[in-house]
Each structure stands twice: as C-alpha cells, then as structure tokens.
Design a protein around this motif. Sequence first.
Motif, PDB file in Angstrom:
ATOM      1  N   ASN A 196      28.164   2.499 -13.401  1.00  0.00           N
ATOM      2  CA  ASN A 196      28.630   3.033 -11.891  1.00  0.00           C
ATOM      3  C   ASN A 196      29.310   2.180 -11.403  1.00  0.00           C
ATOM      4  O   ASN A 196      30.158   2.416 -10.448  1.00  0.00           O
ATOM      5  CB  ASN A 196      27.345   3.745 -11.408  1.00  0.00           C
ATOM      6  N   GLY A 249      27.074   8.414 -14.804  1.00  0.00           N
ATOM      7  CA  GLY A 249      27.266   9.477 -14.275  1.00  0.00           C
ATOM      8  C   GLY A 249      27.672   9.811 -12.952  1.00  0.00           C
ATOM      9  O   GLY A 249      27.788  10.684 -12.452  1.00  0.00           O
ATOM     10  N   ALA A 250      28.389   8.819 -12.517  1.00  0.00           N
ATOM     11  CA  ALA A 250      28.662   8.655 -10.777  1.00  0.00           C
ATOM     12  C   ALA A 250      29.783   9.658 -10.971  1.00  0.00           C
ATOM     13  O   ALA A 250      29.980  10.456  -9.686  1.00  0.00           O
ATOM     14  CB  ALA A 250      29.100   7.441 -10.463  1.00  0.00           C
ATOM     15  N   THR A 302      28.526  13.440 -10.844  1.00  0.00           N
ATOM     16  CA  THR A 302      28.092  13.615  -9.726  1.00  0.00           C
ATOM     17  C   THR A 302      29.055  13.985  -8.375  1.00  0.00           C
ATOM     18  O   THR A 302      28.768  14.848  -7.652  1.00  0.00           O
ATOM     19  CB  THR A 302      27.034  12.486  -9.141  1.00  0.00           C
ATOM     20  N   LYS A 303      30.260  13.068  -8.311  1.00  0.00           N
ATOM     21  CA  LYS A 303      31.058  13.365  -7.532  1.00  0.00           C
ATOM     22  C   LYS A 303      31.764  14.767  -7.717  1.00  0.00           C
ATOM     23  O   LYS A 303      32.304  15.287  -6.780  1.00  0.00           O
ATOM     24  CB  LYS A 303      32.232  12.187  -7.595  1.00  0.00           C
ATOM     25  N   LEU A 338      30.723  17.286  -9.182  1.00  0.00           N
ATOM     26  CA  LEU A 338      29.617  18.383  -8.709  1.00  0.00           C
ATOM     27  C   LEU A 338      29.773  18.418  -6.984  1.00  0.00           C
ATOM     28  O   LEU A 338      29.819  19.687  -6.767  1.00  0.00           O
ATOM     29  CB  LEU A 338      28.434  18.124  -9.040  1.00  0.00           C
ATOM     30  N   SER A 339      29.747  17.426  -6.302  1.00  0.00           N
ATOM     31  CA  SER A 339      29.777  17.397  -4.984  1.00  0.00           C
ATOM     32  C   SER A 339      31.165  18.256  -4.381  1.00  0.00           C
ATOM     33  O   SER A 339      30.913  18.693  -3.482  1.00  0.00           O
ATOM     34  CB  SER A 339      29.863  16.297  -4.376  1.00  0.00           C
ATOM     35  N   GLY A 375      21.471  11.450 -17.409  1.00  0.00           N
ATOM     36  CA  GLY A 375      22.130  12.091 -16.818  1.00  0.00           C
ATOM     37  C   GLY A 375      21.408  13.313 -16.719  1.00  0.00           C
ATOM     38  O   GLY A 375      21.206  13.985 -15.596  1.00  0.00           O
ATOM     39  N   THR A 400      18.899  12.493 -13.781  1.00  0.00           N
ATOM     40  CA  THR A 400      19.815  12.322 -12.174  1.00  0.00           C
ATOM     41  C   THR A 400      20.340  13.673 -11.722  1.00  0.00           C
ATOM     42  O   THR A 400      20.505  13.880 -10.593  1.00  0.00           O
ATOM     43  CB  THR A 400      20.757  11.078 -12.173  1.00  0.00           C
ATOM     44  N   MET A 401      20.897  14.535 -12.751  1.00  0.00           N
ATOM     45  CA  MET A 401      21.567  15.498 -12.480  1.00  0.00           C
ATOM     46  C   MET A 401      20.578  16.753 -12.886  1.00  0.00           C
ATOM     47  O   MET A 401      21.162  17.936 -13.036  1.00  0.00           O
ATOM     48  CB  MET A 401      22.653  15.628 -13.189  1.00  0.00           C
TER      49      MET A 401
END
Length: 213
Positions: free
Chosen positions: A34, A64-65, A68-69, A71-72, A90, A93-94
């Motif tokens: 990340n 997974g960064a 995550t971005k 998803l946001s 992942g 964290t997700m």
Amino acid sequence: MQRRAALLLTRFMAGQLARPSGLFGRWMMGSRLNRLNAVMNELTFEQLQPVDGSSVLEIGFGGGALLTKLLSAGATVAGADISPEMVARGLSTMRHAVEAGRADLQVASVEALPFAACSFDKVCTVNTIYFWPDMQAALHEVRRVLRPGGSFAICFNPEHELRKWPGHKFGFALYAEEAVEQLLAGAGFQTISTSRRHDPDQGEIACVSAVRP
C-alpha cells in the motif's frame, strides 16, 4: 558476507513482490505494498474515473488500498490475486463490503479469471505485469471480462526505471511503455494512451489505458 546477505534479501523481496507468502507476506507485505504503490494507485484511480455504481476489477490487488478507494467512490469491486495471504487480508479489511455484496475477492491468476464474460466496466492492475507468465493469455482474459466500451489501465515502472533496482533480475519481465501499448493494440484494444508521473520513491511510473471495442 555482507554482499551475499544483501543479495539474498533482494531476492527474497523480489519473490515477495511477485507473490506475498508466509507470515512475512501475510503480516508485512500488505501494508508495504500500500505504501509502495500509493502514487501508482492514485494515478490509476485518475485514469479509471470510476462513477457511482460502476463495477471494477483489480488484478493483483495486494494490500487492497486501491480497492478501498474505489469502494469509497461508490464502485462495486472485485479482486483477483495469486497470493492466498493477500486475499485473506482483503477479506478481513474489506469484510463489510464483502458482506454487503460490494466486494468479491478471489485467489486466481490473470490467465484464468473466475468471472463471467462482460462482467466489468473497468479493469486495472498496478505493479504486476512483470510477473504475468503469458501476456497474450492475460490480455485475452482481461478483454473477455470487460464489457464493450470498458476501460483497462496498466500501471507500472517502465523498463529503464526498473533496471535501476537489482531485484529486477529475479523473475521480472521488463516492459517499455511503447511495448505495452503495442501488446494492447495486438490484443484488440483501442483508444490507447499513456500517462506518466514521478514517484519520489519509485521514480518514473507509467499508466497505459485502453478501451475494449
């Protein structure tokens, strides 16, 4: 002795970058990837321009960064990674996105993606193409899972930049930007363009984008 130790460490890290594994891969490489890929992830995100409700696949998602971005930003995401350790990380964290049906993470190679044809609006990969054993098969799979009009973004260190790191000798296939553009054209992609950025840690990076007709 010190030189040999440095060589062994470089070889070990090259192997972990290709496929995070073991306790080191599980507990250290996700966060490291990340940090290492932060600028690449940002450039890739800009190239994808995800909109709310779009579906995006990342191949080799590592820590997974970027997922995550995405998803946001309102996207529904999927991830394929050859490392069981990264997939397990992942899924943890997700977890909430997975439970809500907004994230689907699978252990898989790029040559055999476990997704139906025309599943995604966008596909991306960051810092992984050096490890793809069969580029033609990989690009065929990417085209298969993309919807017509969907975009594909490949972010990587060009050959001249990666050669500066001695670890490239341990299992890395090196590509110039022009070579990646030609491979994409040969695989039937269109509207091919390349964006570049300087990363203080990794030097020059390139993001080649293309569209599935």
